[in-house]
Design a protein around this motif. Sequence first.
Motif, short mmCIF file in Angstrom:
data_model
loop_
_atom_site.label_atom_id
_atom_site.label_comp_id
_atom_site.label_asym_id
_atom_site.label_seq_id
_atom_site.Cartn_x
_atom_site.Cartn_y
_atom_site.Cartn_z
N PHE A 87 0.86 -1.17 0.00
CA PHE A 87 0.00 0.00 0.00
C PHE A 87 0.89 1.22 0.00
O PHE A 87 1.92 1.25 0.67
N GLN A 88 0.48 2.22 -0.77
CA GLN A 88 1.22 3.47 -0.86
C GLN A 88 0.26 4.61 -0.55
O GLN A 88 -0.88 4.59 -1.03
N LEU A 89 0.71 5.58 0.21
CA LEU A 89 -0.06 6.78 0.49
C LEU A 89 0.67 7.95 -0.15
O LEU A 89 1.81 8.24 0.21
N ASP A 90 0.03 8.59 -1.13
CA ASP A 90 0.64 9.74 -1.79
C ASP A 90 0.69 10.89 -0.79
O ASP A 90 -0.36 11.34 -0.31
N PRO A 91 1.90 11.39 -0.47
CA PRO A 91 2.01 12.42 0.56
C PRO A 91 1.42 13.77 0.16
O PRO A 91 1.11 14.58 1.02
N THR A 92 1.23 14.01 -1.13
CA THR A 92 0.68 15.31 -1.54
C THR A 92 -0.83 15.30 -1.68
O THR A 92 -1.48 16.30 -1.40
N THR A 93 -1.41 14.16 -2.09
CA THR A 93 -2.86 14.10 -2.30
C THR A 93 -3.59 13.29 -1.23
O THR A 93 -4.79 13.47 -1.06
N GLY A 94 -2.89 12.37 -0.58
CA GLY A 94 -3.53 11.48 0.38
C GLY A 94 -4.19 10.28 -0.26
O GLY A 94 -4.85 9.49 0.41
N ASP A 95 -4.01 10.10 -1.57
CA ASP A 95 -4.60 8.95 -2.26
C ASP A 95 -3.85 7.66 -1.89
O ASP A 95 -2.63 7.66 -1.82
N ILE A 96 -4.61 6.59 -1.71
CA ILE A 96 -4.01 5.29 -1.38
C ILE A 96 -4.12 4.38 -2.60
O ILE A 96 -5.18 4.27 -3.22
N THR A 97 -3.00 3.73 -2.92
CA THR A 97 -2.96 2.75 -4.00
C THR A 97 -2.29 1.47 -3.50
O THR A 97 -1.58 1.49 -2.49
N VAL A 98 -2.53 0.39 -4.22
CA VAL A 98 -1.77 -0.85 -4.04
C VAL A 98 -0.85 -0.92 -5.24
O VAL A 98 -1.26 -0.69 -6.38
N ARG A 99 0.40 -1.27 -4.99
CA ARG A 99 1.39 -1.31 -6.06
C ARG A 99 2.19 -2.60 -5.97
O ARG A 99 2.55 -3.04 -4.88
N ALA A 100 2.46 -3.18 -7.13
CA ALA A 100 3.35 -4.34 -7.19
C ALA A 100 4.14 -4.26 -8.49
O ALA A 100 3.64 -3.77 -9.51
#
Length: 139
Positions: A87-100
């Motif tokens: 899981f990644q939290l974009d520090p500028t927007t707060g959007d959460i994604t899953v990345r692989a």
Amino acid sequence: MTIRDSFLAFADKNHLPVKEKQENGTSIFSFQISGEKGKYGAYAMCLEDERMLTFFVDCNIRVEESQRKIINTYLMELNYQLKMGTFQLDPTTGDITVRACQYIFGNEAEQKFLVERVVLLCGLIADHYCHDIIKHLPE
């Protein structure tokens, strides 16, 4: 077989209506995936020189700045449990994604298996955990 070809074979097999764009010689595909708990935007980036597929799923969660530290800690705990993907939290927007990311190698069948594995795994992770993440958002 290129990474792009392997991904398109997966998309065709699963009847995914993908949109493709090129950025700096890299194929980027976008499409929607559906799980038991929701629908998610998904993005595949085919890095041919590195023989890698990078895959992202948008969890449809935007965390307010005041809540990001708490959620970041929770995501770190989740990431520690996962065998693949983060899981990644974009520090500028707060959007959460899953990345692989997955290196794609081997014969055609092995390449198709690796593409399918990374795409399905990210989708399952997002569908399984996103509702729990929302529950951890402070009121």
